[in-house]
Design a protein around this motif. Structure first.
Motif, PDB file in Angstrom:
ATOM      1  N   GLU A 105       0.820  -1.385   0.098  1.00  0.00           N
ATOM      2  CA  GLU A 105      -0.468  -0.392  -0.139  1.00  0.00           C
ATOM      3  C   GLU A 105       1.000   1.287  -0.249  1.00  0.00           C
ATOM      4  O   GLU A 105       0.967   2.350  -0.593  1.00  0.00           O
ATOM      5  CB  GLU A 105      -0.968  -0.014   1.052  1.00  0.00           C
ATOM      6  CG  GLU A 105      -1.323   1.325   1.935  1.00  0.00           C
ATOM      7  CD  GLU A 105      -2.688   1.020   2.659  1.00  0.00           C
ATOM      8  OE1 GLU A 105      -3.181   2.341   2.698  1.00  0.00           O
ATOM      9  OE2 GLU A 105      -2.074   0.528   3.236  1.00  0.00           O
ATOM     10  N   ARG A 106       2.414   1.383   0.905  1.00  0.00           N
ATOM     11  CA  ARG A 106       2.745   2.511   1.130  1.00  0.00           C
ATOM     12  C   ARG A 106       3.717   2.821  -0.498  1.00  0.00           C
ATOM     13  O   ARG A 106       4.150   3.707  -1.078  1.00  0.00           O
ATOM     14  CB  ARG A 106       4.136   2.387   2.362  1.00  0.00           C
ATOM     15  CG  ARG A 106       4.567   3.731   2.510  1.00  0.00           C
ATOM     16  CD  ARG A 106       5.832   4.364   1.659  1.00  0.00           C
ATOM     17  NE  ARG A 106       6.680   3.464   1.407  1.00  0.00           N
ATOM     18  CZ  ARG A 106       7.111   2.645   0.126  1.00  0.00           C
ATOM     19  NH1 ARG A 106       6.987   3.436  -1.095  1.00  0.00           N
ATOM     20  NH2 ARG A 106       8.595   1.890   0.304  1.00  0.00           N
ATOM     21  N   GLN A 107       3.637   1.211  -0.902  1.00  0.00           N
ATOM     22  CA  GLN A 107       4.594   1.639  -2.430  1.00  0.00           C
ATOM     23  C   GLN A 107       3.383   2.288  -3.568  1.00  0.00           C
ATOM     24  O   GLN A 107       4.314   3.027  -3.955  1.00  0.00           O
ATOM     25  CB  GLN A 107       4.979   0.260  -2.459  1.00  0.00           C
ATOM     26  CG  GLN A 107       7.195  -1.074  -2.084  1.00  0.00           C
ATOM     27  CD  GLN A 107       6.782  -1.689  -2.538  1.00  0.00           C
ATOM     28  OE1 GLN A 107       6.759  -2.298  -2.989  1.00  0.00           O
ATOM     29  NE2 GLN A 107       6.648  -2.522  -1.332  1.00  0.00           N
ATOM     30  N   GLN A 108       2.445   1.519  -3.389  1.00  0.00           N
ATOM     31  CA  GLN A 108       1.612   1.978  -4.050  1.00  0.00           C
ATOM     32  C   GLN A 108       1.326   3.867  -4.070  1.00  0.00           C
ATOM     33  O   GLN A 108       1.087   4.875  -5.280  1.00  0.00           O
ATOM     34  CB  GLN A 108       0.529   1.358  -4.418  1.00  0.00           C
ATOM     35  CG  GLN A 108       0.156   0.410  -5.440  1.00  0.00           C
ATOM     36  CD  GLN A 108       0.658  -0.109  -6.760  1.00  0.00           C
ATOM     37  OE1 GLN A 108       0.298   1.562  -7.007  1.00  0.00           O
ATOM     38  NE2 GLN A 108       1.469  -1.072  -6.981  1.00  0.00           N
ATOM     39  N   GLN A 109       1.460   4.484  -2.795  1.00  0.00           N
ATOM     40  CA  GLN A 109       1.281   5.853  -2.753  1.00  0.00           C
ATOM     41  C   GLN A 109       2.501   6.381  -2.489  1.00  0.00           C
ATOM     42  O   GLN A 109       2.300   7.643  -3.301  1.00  0.00           O
ATOM     43  CB  GLN A 109       1.183   6.042  -1.007  1.00  0.00           C
ATOM     44  CG  GLN A 109       0.936   6.714  -0.351  1.00  0.00           C
ATOM     45  CD  GLN A 109       0.816   7.434   1.113  1.00  0.00           C
ATOM     46  OE1 GLN A 109       0.752   6.307   1.654  1.00  0.00           O
ATOM     47  NE2 GLN A 109       0.631   8.327   1.986  1.00  0.00           N
ATOM     48  N   SER A 110       3.961   5.791  -3.083  1.00  0.00           N
ATOM     49  CA  SER A 110       4.724   6.305  -3.178  1.00  0.00           C
ATOM     50  C   SER A 110       4.894   6.446  -4.432  1.00  0.00           C
ATOM     51  O   SER A 110       5.426   7.754  -5.358  1.00  0.00           O
ATOM     52  CB  SER A 110       6.162   5.810  -3.232  1.00  0.00           C
ATOM     53  OG  SER A 110       6.146   5.652  -1.462  1.00  0.00           O
TER      54      SER A 110
END
Length: 282
Positions: A127-132
């Motif tokens: 989820e955080r990788q997609q946010q970045s």
């Protein structure tokens, strides 16, 4: 002093490279890669010890999932510490290695003087990788995006030519996400860097996705330097760390405004002076 040696842990031959003299700073990661990123100026004031972890060395045997665990990596670091006779040292972790550095300080706090965490997101969850990625797509300038599209189009053929260096190819082709100067080619930094993909895939893909450095910081009774790059789209945005505020009295947070993922390389003078001041502050 500048020397290369190795320590054996659980059969893994972990190389280390020592540069400079003074307060020891143990840098966890690839001894080949990280010894290229810091300025010679720092080696006049500190003793940098660049230590491989098992994700950057050839496996001594057929590996099992038990060989991949973060706990095993932390134990390796402790064995290296004992071998190097480090009784009072600073541990430094950059990018994914920030998880290793902080978790080591939690598991083996006795000899850790201070902790340096550079250019990491609080978690490496999907989820955080997609946010970045979303932050990059929404905020990066057009020329940076064009450079990224040009570079990333070459990744598949890179991997087909040499699949054993998939992690390295990806790091190189993500340059527009990684550097303030989005045209910079970091390929030379990765020359001679061995990657043990099953271990790296587990650590980055699973272990680091289950951790939250902001939560971990609450359980570390050490002074912590948190260095971030304003243009570090790999772990963006820096606002992910906003909750680490003045209530975290042991954390010094610094944002390098003209850096991506490697402020020690991109803004060496400012990085060196900032780090020197923090280390010598009691």
């Amino acid at each position: 002093m500048n020397k290369n040696q190795s320590v054996i842990s659980d059969g893994f031959e972990l190389n280390y490279c020592i540069k400079g003299q003074g307060t020891p700073i143990l840098v966890v990661g690839s001894s080949v890669y990280y010894s290229r990123l810091f300025s010679e100026n720092l080696y006049k004031k500190f003793q940098f010890i660049f230590l491989d972890h098992r994700g950057f060395v050839a496996p001594p045997r057929a590996l099992t999932p038990e060989d991949y665990t973060l706990d095993k990596v932390l134990d390796d670091i402790e064995i290296a510490r004992q071998s190097l006779n480090l009784e009072d040292f600073i541990i430094l972790g950059h990018s994914g290695h920030a998880f290793m550095a902080l978790e080591y300080a939690r598991k083996y706090p006795r000899h850790v003087q201070k902790v340096i965490l550079l250019n990491s997101a609080p978690t490496n969850s999907e989820e955080r990788q997609q946010q970045s990625f979303s932050f990059f797509n929404e905020t990066a300038e057009l020329e940076r995006k064009k450079q990224f599209e040009k570079d990333i189009a070459l990744l598949e053929s890179d991997i087909q030519k040499d699949p054993t260096r998939r992690f390295v190819h990806m790091c190189i082709r993500m340059g527009a996400h990684s550097f303030y100067d989005y045209t910079f080619n970091a390929a030379y930094m990765w020359d001679g860097v061995y990657t043990n993909l099953p271990i790296i895939d587990h650590l980055w893909g699973e272990a680091f996705g289950k951790l939250d450095l902001i939560q971990s910081l609450k359980n570390v009774n050490k002074q912590v330097f948190l260095g971030l790059g304003r243009y570090d789209y790999l772990v963006s945005p820096v606002s992910l760390w906003d909750s680490v505020d003045d209530t975290y009295t042991n954390v010094t947070k610094v944002i390098f405004e003209q850096s991506g993922h490697n402020p020690m390389f991109e803004e060496p003078q400012l990085f060196d002076s900032t780090l020197f001041e923090w280390i010598n502050k009691r």
